[in-house]
Structures are given as C-alpha cells and as structure tokens.
Design a protein around this motif. Structure first.
Motif, mmCIF file in Angstrom:
data_model
loop_
_atom_site.group_PDB
_atom_site.id
_atom_site.type_symbol
_atom_site.label_atom_id
_atom_site.label_comp_id
_atom_site.label_asym_id
_atom_site.label_seq_id
_atom_site.Cartn_x
_atom_site.Cartn_y
_atom_site.Cartn_z
ATOM 1 N N ARG A 218 38.017 72.430 25.401
ATOM 2 C CA ARG A 218 37.968 71.116 26.033
ATOM 3 C C ARG A 218 38.255 69.995 25.032
ATOM 4 N NH1 ARG A 218 36.500 70.681 31.139
ATOM 5 N NH2 ARG A 218 35.560 72.467 32.197
ATOM 6 N N LYS A 219 38.543 70.397 23.791
ATOM 7 C CA LYS A 219 38.889 69.405 22.774
ATOM 8 C C LYS A 219 40.398 69.186 22.768
ATOM 9 C CE LYS A 219 35.058 70.663 19.697
ATOM 10 N NZ LYS A 219 34.693 71.159 18.346
ATOM 11 N N TRP A 220 40.809 67.937 22.666
ATOM 12 C CA TRP A 220 42.237 67.637 22.661
ATOM 13 C C TRP A 220 42.931 68.152 21.410
ATOM 14 C CZ3 TRP A 220 44.917 66.352 26.751
ATOM 15 C CH2 TRP A 220 44.257 65.785 27.844
ATOM 16 N N THR A 221 42.174 68.436 20.387
ATOM 17 C CA THR A 221 42.772 68.927 19.139
ATOM 18 C C THR A 221 42.859 70.442 19.086
ATOM 19 O OG1 THR A 221 40.567 68.798 18.128
ATOM 20 C CG2 THR A 221 42.061 66.928 17.781
ATOM 21 N N ASN A 222 42.420 71.114 20.143
ATOM 22 C CA ASN A 222 42.443 72.580 20.172
ATOM 23 C C ASN A 222 43.620 73.037 21.023
ATOM 24 O OD1 ASN A 222 41.825 75.282 20.024
ATOM 25 N ND2 ASN A 222 39.638 74.973 20.366
ATOM 26 N N TYR A 223 44.560 73.744 20.403
ATOM 27 C CA TYR A 223 45.806 74.101 21.083
ATOM 28 C C TYR A 223 45.910 75.604 21.313
ATOM 29 C CZ TYR A 223 47.011 69.413 19.608
ATOM 30 O OH TYR A 223 47.007 68.062 19.414
ATOM 31 N N GLY A 224 46.804 75.978 22.201
ATOM 32 C CA GLY A 224 47.052 77.388 22.446
ATOM 33 C C GLY A 224 47.504 77.697 23.853
ATOM 34 N N PRO A 225 46.738 77.299 24.884
ATOM 35 C CA PRO A 225 47.127 77.627 26.270
ATOM 36 C C PRO A 225 48.459 77.012 26.675
ATOM 37 C CG PRO A 225 44.814 77.012 26.162
ATOM 38 C CD PRO A 225 45.390 76.704 24.817
ATOM 39 N N ASN A 226 49.093 77.626 27.666
ATOM 40 C CA ASN A 226 50.335 77.100 28.223
ATOM 41 C C ASN A 226 50.027 76.295 29.488
ATOM 42 O OD1 ASN A 226 51.868 78.514 26.282
ATOM 43 N ND2 ASN A 226 51.727 80.373 27.507
ATOM 44 N N THR A 227 50.777 75.220 29.672
ATOM 45 C CA THR A 227 50.557 74.338 30.812
ATOM 46 C C THR A 227 51.792 74.286 31.690
ATOM 47 O OG1 THR A 227 49.007 72.964 29.564
ATOM 48 C CG2 THR A 227 49.987 71.989 31.528
ATOM 49 N N TYR A 228 51.603 74.438 33.005
ATOM 50 C CA TYR A 228 52.705 74.381 33.969
ATOM 51 C C TYR A 228 52.333 73.383 35.068
ATOM 52 C CZ TYR A 228 53.571 78.839 31.662
ATOM 53 O OH TYR A 228 53.783 79.806 30.728
ATOM 54 N N VAL A 229 53.326 72.662 35.524
ATOM 55 C CA VAL A 229 53.071 71.681 36.590
ATOM 56 C C VAL A 229 54.110 71.844 37.692
ATOM 57 C CG1 VAL A 229 52.037 69.996 35.024
ATOM 58 C CG2 VAL A 229 54.489 69.878 35.506
ATOM 59 N N VAL A 230 53.702 71.496 38.909
ATOM 60 C CA VAL A 230 54.619 71.371 40.041
ATOM 61 C C VAL A 230 54.726 69.879 40.325
ATOM 62 C CG1 VAL A 230 55.028 71.867 42.462
ATOM 63 C CG2 VAL A 230 54.016 73.616 40.992
ATOM 64 N N LEU A 231 55.946 69.344 40.227
ATOM 65 C CA LEU A 231 56.145 67.917 40.458
ATOM 66 C C LEU A 231 56.362 67.645 41.940
ATOM 67 C CD1 LEU A 231 58.486 66.961 37.471
ATOM 68 C CD2 LEU A 231 55.996 66.860 37.599
ATOM 69 N N LYS A 232 55.950 66.472 42.342
ATOM 70 C CA LYS A 232 56.152 66.072 43.731
ATOM 71 C C LYS A 232 57.630 65.829 43.995
ATOM 72 C CE LYS A 232 51.555 64.032 44.248
ATOM 73 N NZ LYS A 232 50.791 62.795 44.474
ATOM 74 N N LYS A 233 58.008 65.880 45.230
ATOM 75 C CA LYS A 233 59.402 65.696 45.622
ATOM 76 C C LYS A 233 59.902 64.324 45.178
ATOM 77 C CE LYS A 233 59.283 68.789 49.627
ATOM 78 N NZ LYS A 233 59.468 68.888 51.101
ATOM 79 N N ASP A 234 61.190 64.292 44.840
ATOM 80 C CA ASP A 234 61.881 63.055 44.452
ATOM 81 C C ASP A 234 61.451 62.528 43.084
ATOM 82 O OD1 ASP A 234 63.198 63.065 46.941
ATOM 83 O OD2 ASP A 234 61.540 61.962 47.881
ATOM 84 N N VAL A 235 60.637 63.288 42.336
ATOM 85 C CA VAL A 235 60.281 62.873 40.972
ATOM 86 C C VAL A 235 61.389 63.327 40.025
ATOM 87 C CG1 VAL A 235 58.654 63.148 39.069
ATOM 88 C CG2 VAL A 235 57.813 62.974 41.417
ATOM 89 N N GLN A 236 61.987 62.384 39.312
ATOM 90 C CA GLN A 236 63.057 62.704 38.376
ATOM 91 C C GLN A 236 62.452 63.182 37.058
ATOM 92 O OE1 GLN A 236 65.735 59.422 37.916
ATOM 93 N NE2 GLN A 236 66.430 59.473 40.045
ATOM 94 N N LEU A 237 62.996 64.277 36.536
ATOM 95 C CA LEU A 237 62.455 64.866 35.317
ATOM 96 C C LEU A 237 62.520 63.896 34.140
ATOM 97 C CD1 LEU A 237 61.274 67.327 33.898
ATOM 98 C CD2 LEU A 237 63.607 68.145 33.500
ATOM 99 N N SER A 238 63.636 63.177 34.015
ATOM 100 C CA SER A 238 63.788 62.247 32.888
ATOM 101 C C SER A 238 62.732 61.142 32.924
ATOM 102 C CB SER A 238 65.192 61.638 32.900
ATOM 103 O OG SER A 238 65.436 60.959 34.126
ATOM 104 N N VAL A 239 62.445 60.642 34.126
ATOM 105 C CA VAL A 239 61.426 59.593 34.279
ATOM 106 C C VAL A 239 60.040 60.159 33.963
ATOM 107 C CG1 VAL A 239 60.322 58.017 35.921
ATOM 108 C CG2 VAL A 239 62.808 58.368 35.983
ATOM 109 N N PHE A 240 59.783 61.367 34.434
ATOM 110 C CA PHE A 240 58.494 62.013 34.176
ATOM 111 C C PHE A 240 58.297 62.249 32.680
ATOM 112 C CE2 PHE A 240 55.936 65.946 33.805
ATOM 113 C CZ PHE A 240 54.754 65.480 34.354
#
Length: 791
Positions: A218-240
């Motif tokens: 739960r610490k922001w400085t602790n890394y390792g897990p992979n994160t995946y997201v589903v974007l809402k419709k009409d959301v442009q990747l470059s803007v995101f």
C-alpha cells in the motif's frame, strides 16, 4: 481451350523433365518454408488478441541519471487508486508478476502436492480479461483474503470434478512464509496457447494488500505488481497518457512517469530504449516474414530463369500460334496456367511436408503449432498460391508471348540487353540474399558463442538449487548443514530469490556521505547467506564477504563495482550506506557479475546478510559427482519433507534460458540459409545444365580446334561466376549493416571481424562454383561425335 492448355502443359513437363523437377522441388521447398513461417507468425500475432481492445497496461519510465528505463512493475495500490480518482478509467485490475508465485505447490483432500503456476489478481480480473469461468461468478470470485480460483485441469487433478465451489485448497510458495488455506470460489477453463502468461490458479489480491491496510504494497514507493485498466468509450489514449504522466509525482514519488499502452501489443513490443518502444518480439516476426517472402521469390526466380532460358525450345510453338492468329493474351494465359498448375502441385507437396516437419519445427520454436484448415488459412494459402504462380510465370509469359513470329519459327533467338540484364539481376538477387543469410547465421552463432564462453562473473557449472518449503521452510541453516555433509558437495549457501533476473530493486531510499542528490540511481538487491559469494565463484575486488564469525554482519553491506562507480565513492570500505533508515557499513566490493542477460549492462547492486530471508539453497557440486549428489539430495528431501516432491534446477539452464530467443533464431536461420542456398543452387544447376546443352556443338568444334577440357570448363564457369561475385559485393556491406544493427541489442557483444564476412562470401561462392563446375565438367567430357550432332 482449357483442355488444350492442359495437354500442352503436360507435354511440356514431359519433354523437360529436368527443368520440371527443379522447379517443382524449388517451389515446394520455398512454399514449405513460407507455410511454416506463416504458422509461426500467425501464432505470434495472435497472442493476447482475444481480449477486449479497450484493455491497456500501465507501465512506468524510471528517469535515472544514466537514462530512462521502462518497467512494467507499478505501485501495488495504483489500480485501486486510479479506478477511484481518474474518471476515464472504467475498471482497473492489479496482478502480480508471474515469477512471484511461479511454480507453487497446491494440494487438497490429503493428496500429494502438485506443481502449479499462480498469480495474485484483484477482484475484477475476470471482468477485464476474457478467460471463461466454468464455475463461479466473475463479479465476486476473487473477493476476500481467503478465495482462490483454479483451472479446470487442477480441479480434476485434486478433486476429479469441477463442481467444487466452497471446498478448501492449500497452496504454498517461497513468497509466502507458510502454507495458505483458501476456499475455492470458481473454476476457469484452461488457458490456451494464445495467451502470453498461463496460470493454473489465481489468489485474491487482497492477500497482498493485507486485511489491516498496513501492507507494504500500500506504499507508493513499493513496486512490482502489474496494473491494467479498461478505458471508457471515446477516451483517446494520447489524452489519457498526458493526464497520468505525472500521476506518481502527485503522490510524492519523483523520477517516475506513467503511460498506458494497448495490452495486446505488450507481447510483441516489449523492448524500450529511453522510454520509447524500440522493438521486441516484433523484430523477429518481421525478420522471418521477410525471409519467407524472399525464399519464395528465390524459388520463383528459378522458374523465371529456366523458362526464359529454354525459350528457344518453345519458340516454334509460339511462332506457329502467332501465325495462326493467336492473340498475345491467349499465350500469356497459357504460360501463366502452366506456372499456376506447377504451383498447385508444389502447394500439395508442401502441405504434406509441413505436416511431417511440424513436430520438429514445434520443438525448435517451443510452440504447439498445427495445420488448421479454417477459412483464414484457406484464404492465406490461396493468396500464397496465386502470388507464387503469377510471380513465377509473369516474366516467362511476357517474354515468350512477345517473341516475333519470324524469329520464333526460325528458332534463332537473340537475348536482348534488357533480357540478359534481367536474368543476371535475378541470379544476383538470389545469391545476395543467400549470402546475407549465411552472414547472419555466422554472426548469430558467434554472438551466442560469445555469451556462452564469456565470464558472467560467477561459476554457473555444476550448480543446482532448490527451494525450502513445507517442513523445511524457515530451517535454512539446518538444510545447509545437512547438505554440506553430502559427499561430493563443494559448497552450499542460500539466497532469497533466483540469482538471474529475479532480483528486487530500490530507488531513492538510500543515502551516503557526499551523495549528489540530483543523480537518480537504481539499486538491485539480494538477501544472502554466508558463503554465497564463495559458492558462486564470485570475486571480491575489495574488502571481505559475509562470515558467520561476525555477528554484526547483519548491519553490513556488500556493493558491486557498478554500484560503487555510480555512487562516486573512492576507498568505500568502512563507509556508511544508509538504507531504509538503517546505517549499513560497507565491508566489501564484489566484482560485477551478470545477474541479468548480456542484453543489459551490469547495474548497481547490493547484498545484505539476511539468512532468515533466504529460501533458495545453492549447491556447488564437485565435477563428476552430479548424479550421486542429486540422489543424496532427493533422499534428504524425502526424509525431511515427504509431503513435497524434490524439485531442483541447474543454474546453467537458467543462464541459457536468458538467450532462448537468440538460440531459436540461430537454429531457424541455419535451416533457412541452407534452404535458400539449396534453392539458389538448384536454379544455377538447371541454368548451367541447359546452357551447356545449348552449346554442345560449340564445345565440340572448340575441342576439335584444340581447346582443352579446362578451356571449356573455364568458358562455361565465367558466365555464371560473374553474377555470383556481384551478388557477394552487394551482400557483404548489407550483411554488415544488418549484423551490426542486431548486435546493438546486446550491451556486451562479439566484435565484427573481417573474416566473418570473407568466410561467408567464400562459402556462398564455393557452393555456386561447385554447382556450375559439375555441369561444366560433364560438358567438357562429352563425346565429340555427340556434341557435333547436337541441334
């Protein structure tokens, strides 16, 4: 008319059996190679493509002093937080890297534990990824800290059924310090071969986050897990991406920027340089696709050259048809029909060859390919057939149909400069490509040899390792003491993770006197036991290694040369290295060793003396004692840990696995180069045979006038060696550029030496020379009477 064309084609094939067989063999070989590569490329391009297109993986760029490094690991709470705070995100999921749970042990119903690959996954995993659930509800199967979802195969092995929701399963692994009891909440269909990561069970991600909210993940400085997201419709990747770029800095984590990329692309485009995609598996996909096309073109060139070379034999046929009013289009159709029929025959043969060769090809590529006669395959096969038939028949059809009737009837055809140039150019293309392949094979072989023979900074020979689990968990010193008693064991120690490619890292949570805080350095870390450095044959450049004679070594640290250099320290022994709020004294500097592959430079690394954290036992075996020591280790494991099977690995195999892609490329390139040379040689053989046949009368007259056999051989050889020499002049610089570009993917690489290219060029030239010499020698030894009688 169609029946008439078939009759003419049959008569022509029967009349020119040699040319027919050469063309058939060449086209069959080319199509077989193309079909095998097509199956491989199609499989690679299909990995992870069955998921929804709106899935994106979040990756991060580490802005270090020596450049930008792109990593897939993210903070453990990134997915949860993004789903709450960023409105463009519809769903966010976190999973652990596959090596965290790796080959775990699972058991149930008091049955012996079996190996299974696992991952931690957050609650919405099955809502994001398209893995079918056979039993259970995708909305809640991974909620809570005691839930687990298993595959159909594991369910049947443990329970002989998939109707098992609510039953208990036990799983254990080196990441978790004890056996874990979990309730089965669902069963998913076995993951197929079209996914990049295959797992047998999924554990609720809440186990990592912890029930009390105090987990390190739960610490922001602790890394390792992979994160995946589903974007809402009409959301442009470059803007995101613009929105999330500095998301971590808002959380107090500096020197990191985030970006999202389509999950379906992560398998093929997995290499980054300075934060930008620079290749990955897609490089080999493109490379082999080009090789397939070029090998097929080489086979087509043989048909073109042999057909145009034998134009004089068919000139009267052309002349008679033209005199009788046959339009040019009709003649073109006839000759294209001939090439198409030959191609269809070659396709049939190649399908049989592919079916025979697929088991061996699968073994080389590590895949499970098979011929599936579905709609897509038929469309691809038809396209391949039409392309080959039209390409191979196009030039002969245009050339033969364009002959003048008078000259054609007389059978006295003079090749125009353009025709000569075209034919010579095709030969040049064939052998230039073949020479480039030979160069590539040699360079890849030399680089693999360089990697295998170079000193990685440790001794990988005769080293086996195994994990302590079950009854042996947390008894590392007992295990080491017992293993040392085994006859044939040279040394034993332990480490907290796999030595190669599985080291953890830290960024920014350390300090030392005189540090330039503007510089950003990333340290890999390893927790080790005493004698690890000695067991692995590593060398110290300064100071000492850890020793059980010094109780205070738990507050000491050893850093590699790359780390000392990055820190800018001189005379580092005795200096204080502040780590996570603790003062650690530097007692030694270990010489750099390759804990990652030769693709990357050795980076900063430190070792801590933490015996209780270690769970992988590293055993150095004396030469000639491997079998007896392994038997003794298995006996020891069976006596003290009967509930678990004894699983071990050779460190040498782990080292070689780092270069599995290059090794496969080396093997495949060798076969492709051999095939290209074979097809080119067949074409040259046919051309030389026909040329010698056409000049039989000339050869007889020359011999009557006093020409020796050597004169005749030289006369025939020089016509064919010129285009081959030109091909080598073209191929050598191209081969150099391609080889240099490929070697640049390695931080440590072999030197490109002149003899690599000279040997490759000589080999290509020698093969061509021998091919032509055989026909020239036969022609020179022909009976004089027969040569004079020749037409």
């Amino acid at each position: 008319m169609f029946k008439h064309h078939l009759l003419l084609i049959y008569r022509n094939f029967k009349k020119n059996k040699g040319g027919f067989l050469i063309n058939l063999i060449g086209l069959s070989a080319g199509l077989t190679c193309t079909l095998l590569i097509y199956l491989w490329v199609n499989d690679e391009m299909g990995i992870d493509r069955f998921h929804d297109d709106s899935i994106y993986q979040i990756a991060q760029n580490e802005h270090l002093t020596d450049g930008i490094q792109t990593v897939e690991g993210t903070p453990g709470i990134l997915a949860e937080t993004m789903a709450k705070e960023i409105p463009e995100v519809e769903i966010a999921v976190a999973t652990s890297p596959s090596f965290w749970l790796g080959q775990s042990k699972v058991s149930a119903n008091h049955k012996p534990a079996i190996k299974a690959a696992g991952k931690f996954a957050s609650a919405d995993f099955f809502k994001v990824f398209s893995f079918p659930l056979l039993v259970g509800n995708k909305n809640d199967v991974l909620r809570g800290t005691k839930t687990v979802v298993i595959s159909e195969t594991i369910a049947k092995k443990l329970f002989n059924s998939i109707d098992i929701v609510g039953k208990e399963m036990v799983w254990s692994n080196t990441e978790m310090q004890a056996e874990n009891h979990a309730t089965i909440s669902g069963v998913f269909r076995d993951m197929g071969t079209n996914t990049s990561e295959k797992v047998d069970f999924l554990v609720s991600y809440d186990v990592l986050l912890g029930p009390d909210g105090n987990s390190g993940y739960r610490k922001w400085t602790n890394y390792g897990p992979n994160t995946y997201v589903v974007l809402k419709k009409d959301v442009q990747l470059s803007v995101f991406n613009s929105k999330i770029e500095n998301y971590l800095s808002e959380k107090g984590v500096m020197n990191y920027t985030l970006f999202a990329r389509p999950f379906a692309e992560s398998y093929l485009y997995n290499k980054f340089e300075n934060g930008k995609v620079s290749g990955g598996r897609i490089v080999y996909v493109r490379l082999f696709s080009l090789i397939a096309v070029f090998i097929l073109i080489i086979a087509c060139i043989n048909f073109m050259n042999l057909s145009t070379a034998k134009a004089s034999r068919r000139s009267k046929e052309v002349g008679v048809k033209k005199v009788l009013g046959a339009p040019r289009g009709s003649l073109i159709l006839q000759y294209l029909s001939e090439s198409m029929l030959l191609t269809l025959m070659a396709v049939f043969i190649s399908l049989l060859l592919v079916e025979l060769l697929l088991p061996q090809f699968n073994q080389i590529t590590g895949k499970h390919l098979n011929l599936e006669f579905n709609g897509i395959f038929f469309i691809s096969l038809a396209s391949m057939t039409i392309f080959t038939g039209l390409l191979s028949g196009s030039y002969p059809a245009l050339y033969l149909s364009g002959l003048k009737p008078v000259a054609a009837l007389k059978g006295r055809l003079q090749l125009t400069a353009m025709a000569m140039f075209t034919r010579q150019g095709l030969v040049v293309f064939q052998f230039a490509f073949s020479a480039i392949l030979i160069i590539s094979v040699l360079i890849v072989y030399k680089q693999i040899e360089f990697v295998q023979q170079s000193n990685p900074g440790y001794n990988r020979e005769n080293v086996v390792y195994f994990e302590t689990n079950g009854a042996l968990k947390n008894k590392i010193n007992f295990v080491i003491d017992e293993v040392k008693k085994i006859d044939g064991v040279a040394n034993v120690s332990s480490i907290d993770r796999e030595l190669l490619g599985d080291l953890s890292f830290t960024l920014g949570e350390f300090d030392w006197e005189g540090r330039n805080h503007k510089e950003v350095i990333k340290f890999q870390r390893a927790d080790v036991n005493v004698d690890l450095i000695e067991t692995m044959g590593m060398e110290m450049s300064a100071g000492r290694s850890f020793s059980s004679q010094f109780i205070s070594d738990t507050s000491k640290i050893i850093i590699n040369e790359a780390g000392i250099k990055a820190m800018g320290l001189k005379n580092p022994i005795g200096k204080i290295f502040k780590l996570w709020g603790n003062e650690m004294q530097i007692i030694g500097v270990v010489k750099d060793f390759h804990f990652e592959s030769f693709h990357r430079k050795v980076g900063p690394l430190f070792m801590r003396y933490k015996p209780k954290h270690t769970n992988r036992v590293m055993v150095k075996i004396k030469a000639g004692n491997i079998k007896s020591v392994l038997e003794a280790l298995e006996d020891f494991h069976t006596r003290h840990n009967p509930a678990y099977t004894f699983d071990y690995k050779f460190l040498k195999h782990d080292y070689q696995a780092q270069y599995i892609a290059e090794s496969r490329v080396a093997v495949l390139s060798r076969y492709f180069a051999l095939l290209a040379i074979l097809i080119s040689g067949l074409g040259l053989f046919g051309m030389a045979s026909f040329t010698a046949e056409r000049r039989f009368k000339e050869i007889g007259i020359r011999k009557i006038l006093g020409a020796s056999d050597n004169n005749v051989i030289y006369m025939l050889l020089k016509d064919f060696t010129k285009p081959v020499l030109i091909a080598l002049i073209v191929a050598l610089p191209l081969g150099y550029l391609l080889s240099k570009n490929w070697l640049n993917s390695f931080a440590y690489r072999t030197d490109l030496k002149l003899w690599f290219f000279l040997v490759s060029g000589f080999l290509a030239f020698f093969i061509a020379l021998v091919t032509v010499y055989f026909q020239a020698f036969r022609a020179a030894k022909m009976n004089l009477v027969e040569t004079i009688k020749a037409d």
